[in-house]
Every structure is written in C-alpha cells, then in structure tokens.
Write a protein that holds these residues in place. Structure first.
Motif, PDB file in Angstrom:
ATOM      1  N   ALA A 110       0.897  -1.169  -0.131  1.00  0.00           N
ATOM      2  CA  ALA A 110       0.182  -0.122  -0.187  1.00  0.00           C
ATOM      3  C   ALA A 110       0.439   1.226   0.038  1.00  0.00           C
ATOM      4  N   LEU A 111       1.597   1.390   0.494  1.00  0.00           N
ATOM      5  CA  LEU A 111       2.636   2.806   1.017  1.00  0.00           C
ATOM      6  C   LEU A 111       4.153   2.497  -0.483  1.00  0.00           C
ATOM      7  N   GLY A 112       3.717   1.341  -0.400  1.00  0.00           N
ATOM      8  CA  GLY A 112       5.266   1.469  -1.931  1.00  0.00           C
ATOM      9  C   GLY A 112       6.728   1.244  -1.074  1.00  0.00           C
ATOM     10  N   LEU A 113       6.902   0.183  -0.027  1.00  0.00           N
ATOM     11  CA  LEU A 113       8.096   0.508   0.342  1.00  0.00           C
ATOM     12  C   LEU A 113       8.744  -0.762  -0.300  1.00  0.00           C
ATOM     13  N   PHE A 114      10.583   0.081  -0.329  1.00  0.00           N
ATOM     14  CA  PHE A 114      11.927  -1.219  -0.692  1.00  0.00           C
ATOM     15  C   PHE A 114      11.159  -1.391  -2.226  1.00  0.00           C
ATOM     16  N   GLY A 115      10.943  -0.686  -2.626  1.00  0.00           N
ATOM     17  CA  GLY A 115      11.289  -0.219  -4.019  1.00  0.00           C
ATOM     18  C   GLY A 115      10.369  -1.314  -4.928  1.00  0.00           C
ATOM     19  N   THR A 116       8.569  -1.053  -3.876  1.00  0.00           N
ATOM     20  CA  THR A 116       7.490  -1.745  -4.888  1.00  0.00           C
ATOM     21  C   THR A 116       6.833  -1.383  -4.961  1.00  0.00           C
ATOM     22  N   GLN A 117       6.260  -1.351  -6.176  1.00  0.00           N
ATOM     23  CA  GLN A 117       4.911  -0.866  -6.923  1.00  0.00           C
ATOM     24  C   GLN A 117       4.199  -1.349  -5.901  1.00  0.00           C
ATOM     25  N   LYS A 118       3.393   0.087  -5.908  1.00  0.00           N
ATOM     26  CA  LYS A 118       1.896   1.087  -4.911  1.00  0.00           C
ATOM     27  C   LYS A 118       1.054  -0.093  -5.458  1.00  0.00           C
ATOM     28  N   VAL A 119       0.057  -0.958  -4.288  1.00  0.00           N
ATOM     29  CA  VAL A 119      -1.361  -2.378  -4.646  1.00  0.00           C
ATOM     30  C   VAL A 119      -1.601  -1.722  -4.234  1.00  0.00           C
ATOM     31  N   ALA A 120      -3.217  -1.097  -4.121  1.00  0.00           N
ATOM     32  CA  ALA A 120      -3.918  -0.548  -3.471  1.00  0.00           C
ATOM     33  C   ALA A 120      -4.888  -1.925  -1.910  1.00  0.00           C
ATOM     34  N   PHE A 121      -5.309  -1.437  -1.174  1.00  0.00           N
ATOM     35  CA  PHE A 121      -5.942  -2.376   0.102  1.00  0.00           C
ATOM     36  C   PHE A 121      -7.018  -1.715   0.143  1.00  0.00           C
ATOM     37  N   GLY A 122      -7.964  -2.635  -0.522  1.00  0.00           N
ATOM     38  CA  GLY A 122      -9.597  -1.869  -0.283  1.00  0.00           C
ATOM     39  C   GLY A 122     -10.038  -1.771   0.921  1.00  0.00           C
ATOM     40  N   ILE A 123     -11.874  -2.543   0.385  1.00  0.00           N
ATOM     41  CA  ILE A 123     -12.727  -3.204   1.130  1.00  0.00           C
ATOM     42  C   ILE A 123     -12.298  -4.517   0.895  1.00  0.00           C
ATOM     43  N   HIS A 124     -12.180  -5.315   0.336  1.00  0.00           N
ATOM     44  CA  HIS A 124     -12.330  -6.181   0.406  1.00  0.00           C
ATOM     45  C   HIS A 124     -11.265  -7.181   1.443  1.00  0.00           C
ATOM     46  N   GLU A 125     -10.088  -6.587   0.849  1.00  0.00           N
ATOM     47  CA  GLU A 125      -8.508  -7.061   1.194  1.00  0.00           C
ATOM     48  C   GLU A 125      -8.880  -6.674   3.034  1.00  0.00           C
ATOM     49  N   ILE A 126      -9.288  -5.773   3.498  1.00  0.00           N
ATOM     50  CA  ILE A 126      -9.885  -5.701   4.590  1.00  0.00           C
ATOM     51  C   ILE A 126     -10.191  -6.876   5.544  1.00  0.00           C
ATOM     52  N   LEU A 127     -12.024  -7.100   4.380  1.00  0.00           N
ATOM     53  CA  LEU A 127     -12.564  -8.194   5.299  1.00  0.00           C
ATOM     54  C   LEU A 127     -11.773  -9.652   5.480  1.00  0.00           C
ATOM     55  N   GLY A 128     -10.888  -9.635   4.435  1.00  0.00           N
ATOM     56  CA  GLY A 128     -10.600 -10.881   4.406  1.00  0.00           C
ATOM     57  C   GLY A 128      -9.646 -11.022   5.280  1.00  0.00           C
ATOM     58  N   VAL A 129      -8.873  -9.690   5.787  1.00  0.00           N
ATOM     59  CA  VAL A 129      -8.361 -10.157   7.121  1.00  0.00           C
ATOM     60  C   VAL A 129      -8.844  -9.950   8.213  1.00  0.00           C
ATOM     61  N   ILE A 130      -9.929  -9.458   8.230  1.00  0.00           N
ATOM     62  CA  ILE A 130     -10.624  -9.667   9.484  1.00  0.00           C
ATOM     63  C   ILE A 130     -11.387 -11.083   9.319  1.00  0.00           C
ATOM     64  N   ILE A 131     -11.217 -11.316   8.299  1.00  0.00           N
ATOM     65  CA  ILE A 131     -12.466 -13.231   8.431  1.00  0.00           C
ATOM     66  C   ILE A 131     -11.289 -14.163   8.803  1.00  0.00           C
ATOM     67  N   MET A 132      -9.664 -13.724   8.842  1.00  0.00           N
ATOM     68  CA  MET A 132      -8.624 -14.845   9.349  1.00  0.00           C
ATOM     69  C   MET A 132      -8.543 -14.735  10.917  1.00  0.00           C
ATOM     70  N   ILE A 133      -8.936 -13.229  10.744  1.00  0.00           N
ATOM     71  CA  ILE A 133      -8.391 -13.372  12.562  1.00  0.00           C
ATOM     72  C   ILE A 133      -9.795 -14.047  13.154  1.00  0.00           C
ATOM     73  N   SER A 134     -11.095 -13.089  12.543  1.00  0.00           N
ATOM     74  CA  SER A 134     -12.304 -14.421  13.538  1.00  0.00           C
ATOM     75  C   SER A 134     -11.602 -15.667  13.213  1.00  0.00           C
ATOM     76  N   GLY A 135     -11.409 -16.370  12.033  1.00  0.00           N
ATOM     77  CA  GLY A 135     -10.465 -18.076  12.353  1.00  0.00           C
ATOM     78  C   GLY A 135     -10.211 -18.240  13.514  1.00  0.00           C
ATOM     79  N   ILE A 136      -8.768 -17.467  13.688  1.00  0.00           N
ATOM     80  CA  ILE A 136      -7.970 -17.905  14.630  1.00  0.00           C
ATOM     81  C   ILE A 136      -8.585 -17.738  16.038  1.00  0.00           C
ATOM     82  N   ILE A 137      -9.425 -16.183  16.587  1.00  0.00           N
ATOM     83  CA  ILE A 137     -10.218 -16.158  17.539  1.00  0.00           C
ATOM     84  C   ILE A 137     -10.946 -17.391  17.947  1.00  0.00           C
ATOM     85  N   LEU A 138     -12.678 -18.022  16.884  1.00  0.00           N
ATOM     86  CA  LEU A 138     -12.568 -19.041  17.019  1.00  0.00           C
ATOM     87  C   LEU A 138     -11.933 -20.092  17.204  1.00  0.00           C
ATOM     88  N   PHE A 139     -10.483 -20.256  16.201  1.00  0.00           N
ATOM     89  CA  PHE A 139     -10.076 -21.831  16.168  1.00  0.00           C
ATOM     90  C   PHE A 139      -9.407 -21.969  17.377  1.00  0.00           C
TER      91      PHE A 139
END
Length: 143
Positions: A110-139
């Motif tokens: 998202a910040l284009g750090l260390f010479g990487t090309q900037k890539v958008a991190f939108g709502i779908h990606e945020i929801l994916g992370v929330i689902i993953m964290i929820s899975g760990i908590i549920l587990f």
C-alpha cells in the motif's frame, strides 16, 4: 501458476520448519537450534551457489545496506516461531504468523515501501483479514 505452486511449497516448508525447529530446540536449546539451522542453510546455499549462481556478489556494494539485514531477520524469525509454537501450538502460531505476514505485506504494498510498486488495499482485502483473524479467534475459543 508456478508462482502459486512455489508459494504453496513455501508455506508447507515454513510450517514444517517451525515444528522441526521447535522439536530440536526442546532437545538442544533455542540458540543452539538457531546455529544449526542457520549453519545448515549456509552450507546448503553455498553448495547451490557453486552450481547454480547467476548473480554477481561484487554488486553488493550497490545495494541499500538495510537489505543486508535479511540474515538477522532469519534469526529473529526462527526464535519467534519456535517460541510461538511452543507456547500456543502449531496451528494458532502459524495462523497468527500468516495474518501478521499478510498485514505487513499489505502495508509494504500500500505504501510502496522498499522499491515495491504501490498496490491498493481496499475493503475486500480488509474484510479478508478480518475473516482470517476471526477464524483464529474461533479456532482458539474454548467454550
């Protein structure tokens, strides 16, 4: 397709390495394990370098010196993975590591750090992370 296959293989190897290192450290100690793991990696990599090198070590003088900390990060990774697995178990530790890797990678992209090309991190990606964290908590949830 090759990139996906290699990423899957990498994930499998990381999980196996975490368990192997944890079991080894139970017998010989954590820092001793780190020396064995890093030493084995050095020997194997040196052998591969002899037969399959394509780069030029002379170009190291042109590299951002920050990037030379990869070996230090390897030491930290081995230490923290072993401690994580031994304290919360393999699945919870690896799941948490994966989410942390995903968040760190998203920040780098998202910040284009260390010479990487900037890539958008939108709502779908945020929801994916929330689902993953929820899975760990549920587990780990004990009823």
């Amino acid at each position: 397709m090759l990139g996906i296959f290699l990423s899957i293989l990498s994930g499998i190897c990381m999980s196996l390495q975490g368990v192997f290192n944890t079991r080894l450290s139970e017998k010989i100690g954590l820092w001793e394990t780190n020396v064995i793991v890093q030493g084995t990696a050095l020997v194997f990599t040196a052998i591969v370098l002899i037969f399959a090198h394509k780069g030029n070590l002379k170009n190291i003088k042109d590299v951002n010196k920050l990037y030379l900390l990869g070996g230090l990060l390897g030491v930290i990774i081995i230490y923290t993975v072993v401690k994580g697995i031994s304290s919360v178990g393999t699945t919870c530790a690896i799941s948490t590591i994966l989410v942390a890797q995903l968040l760190a990678a998203a920040l780098i992209d998202a910040l284009g750090l260390f010479g990487t090309q900037k890539v958008a991190f939108g709502i779908h990606e945020i929801l994916g992370v929330i689902i993953m964290i929820s899975g760990i908590i549920l587990f780990k949830w004990k009823c």
